[in-house]
Write an enzyme that holds these catalytic residues in place. Sequence first.
Site, short mmCIF file in Angstrom:
data_model
loop_
_atom_site.label_atom_id
_atom_site.label_comp_id
_atom_site.label_asym_id
_atom_site.label_seq_id
_atom_site.Cartn_x
_atom_site.Cartn_y
_atom_site.Cartn_z
N THR A 212 0.94 -1.17 0.00
CA THR A 212 0.03 0.13 0.04
C THR A 212 0.98 1.12 -0.12
O THR A 212 1.88 1.03 0.55
CB THR A 212 -0.84 -0.01 1.21
OG1 THR A 212 -1.80 1.30 1.23
CG2 THR A 212 -0.15 0.00 2.45
N ARG A 213 0.35 2.35 -0.46
CA ARG A 213 1.24 3.83 -0.56
C ARG A 213 -0.04 4.84 -0.04
O ARG A 213 0.30 6.16 -0.02
CB ARG A 213 1.34 4.09 -1.90
CG ARG A 213 0.37 3.96 -2.89
CD ARG A 213 0.82 4.60 -4.15
NE ARG A 213 0.28 5.77 -4.51
CZ ARG A 213 -0.68 6.03 -5.32
NH1 ARG A 213 -1.35 4.87 -5.74
NH2 ARG A 213 -1.59 7.27 -5.44
N HIS A 217 -8.24 2.22 5.76
CA HIS A 217 -9.43 2.63 6.20
C HIS A 217 -10.02 1.21 6.27
O HIS A 217 -9.54 0.09 6.10
CB HIS A 217 -10.08 3.61 5.48
CG HIS A 217 -9.25 4.75 5.25
ND1 HIS A 217 -9.16 5.68 6.17
CD2 HIS A 217 -8.81 5.22 4.23
CE1 HIS A 217 -8.60 6.76 5.77
NE2 HIS A 217 -8.32 6.45 4.48
N HIS A 220 -9.74 -1.51 3.58
CA HIS A 220 -8.29 -2.08 3.40
C HIS A 220 -8.38 -3.21 4.32
O HIS A 220 -8.00 -4.18 4.39
CB HIS A 220 -7.45 -1.06 3.60
CG HIS A 220 -7.48 -0.05 2.53
ND1 HIS A 220 -7.96 1.23 2.93
CD2 HIS A 220 -7.07 0.05 1.43
CE1 HIS A 220 -7.93 1.99 1.93
NE2 HIS A 220 -7.29 1.38 0.82
N ARG A 306 -7.42 -4.33 -7.40
CA ARG A 306 -8.01 -3.74 -8.50
C ARG A 306 -6.99 -2.46 -8.93
O ARG A 306 -6.68 -1.66 -7.83
CB ARG A 306 -9.29 -3.20 -8.24
CG ARG A 306 -9.93 -2.28 -9.56
CD ARG A 306 -11.39 -1.95 -9.19
NE ARG A 306 -11.96 -0.95 -10.13
CZ ARG A 306 -12.68 -1.49 -11.04
NH1 ARG A 306 -12.98 -2.82 -11.06
NH2 ARG A 306 -13.18 -0.98 -12.27
#
Length: 586
Positions: A212-213, A217, A220, A306
């Site tokens: 992740t970058r 929340h 996720h 996605r």
Amino acid sequence: MSQTALAQTDTAFTVDDGLVPPHGGELKELYLSAAEAEQLKQRSAGLPGVDLDTRQLCDLELLLSGAFSPLEGFLTQRDYDRVVEELRLAEGTLWPMPITLDVSEDFAAKLAPGSEVALRDSQGVPLAVLEVQDVYRPDREHEALKVFGTTDRTHPGVAELLERYRPVNLGGRVRGIQSPAHFDFAALRDTPRSLREWFAANGWQRIVAFQTRNPMHRAHRELTLRAAQQVGAKLLVQPSVGRTKPGDVDHYTRVRCYQALLPQYPAHSAKLSLLPLAMRMGGPREALWHAIIRKNYGASHFIVGRDHAGPGNGADGKPFYGPFDAQHLLERYQHELGIQVVPFPAMVYVANRDTYLPSTEVQPDDEVRDISGTQLRRHLHEGSEIPAWFSFPEVVKILRERHPAQATRGFALFFTGLSGAGKSTIAQAVVAQLLERTSRSITVLDGDEVRKHLSRGLGFSRDDRHANVTRIGYVASEIVRHGGIAVCAPIAPYAASRAEARGLVEAHGDFIEVHVATELEVCEARDRKGLYAQARAGTIAQFTGISDPYEVPEQPELRVDGNAGEPAVLAGHIVELLQQRGLLRV
């Protein structure tokens, strides 16, 4: 409980820790022993050296730690060519992303195969020595097309490749002296070896990694929890903290958010570890690269969601990559990848059921709700309520601290154009109109004034011009970081220099490039100092537009003709653009 055994063979370590083997079978740690490193450090003082930029520094750190196994250095031309064309190293191992060390023509001219180059951080600290095997000049346009699938400079990876990379690549093996210094979150900065040792010591063997970058929340959390449960694995949350997409939330804030989120997982089921990766936003190829890196850290599974590592839309308004392109590419190479791909659809909140569901399970009559990144920023800016279904209060609290309501966002107006184009005059008119509307701090960095004070002693060679614009970009970035407005008006003839200034500013705020596209003949006719006449006569060398090139900006935020209207009118167009972008409250 399995034990970790790492047997050293030169720079390779055979791993027997019960986890998936590193890519290529061996963990390629490239650090020398303490005694050898000290000797090389002393000798490196007499070698030609490169002060690495952020991307190069991240790449070197991951090379030295073994995270880029099986690489033992920056790609030679044989490896580079096959990676670009076929996603493989010259000897056939799967590797999708060029890891290259780019330098200037002047620096490369001093080198030949067999030379040694000291690789240093921005403070001049020697980190490694490169044994040069290859000095080659790649076709950057071709690389962009093959690696990113486009030459559209709206793509941040393409923009960097075509505008900021220097023209020559150095390929060869690196020998590590010491690791780059990090003073933040030291306990979370694992190497592949240390993380594998932690996994082995804690009995973790099935590990699913999540890249992740962005802050995480509830969606996720649901996605990662379900993915881990689906494959019966523990969860490794491993965010990229080296360099991400311009405009992303800074990594200090993001890591605090991840730390606040971790207690939301079942006890002893999730671990947070930071990855000093310089992302390229390369979509499918980048997803494959991310999977290989996580395999080197010991993960057995990798979540691919996605539009993994996609940078959004291009200049034509269409996405650079399809939503499932990354999943399809990883599935194509699954048989030789060595880490299990876990494709997962987006998780969405279904209001009528008060739950999160995979998007594939949503029914036609379901009420789906979402908050985009833009909407979240608006909530933070306005201080309006962020729904409880979207995020956790501990995460929202951190984001609100970092982005307090009604806080002013700094920006830089960067005028570029030929000498005499009208940059300074239009800039002065813009400043006047801004001061009519706001009491915010405005700093003008005019080309002549900067040359007199900030860049005294610099000439007009390409390197000196680059240094001048970079200094302007750095000062502007500091002004912007503190919520101010920087108005810059240099000639800035080179695209790479302008891109460097943009990158510095966009780490903290907005960069608005205004190309003052006044015709050369008009600029010459306005020449009060007689500079063009002297350049035509040959008494001034390297004069932009006459004996030195001006690289016209391809996609500035605004292009104006300095001879097509009064400065006040042109300034009005610029102020209108700032209003449209929400940078002025009037």
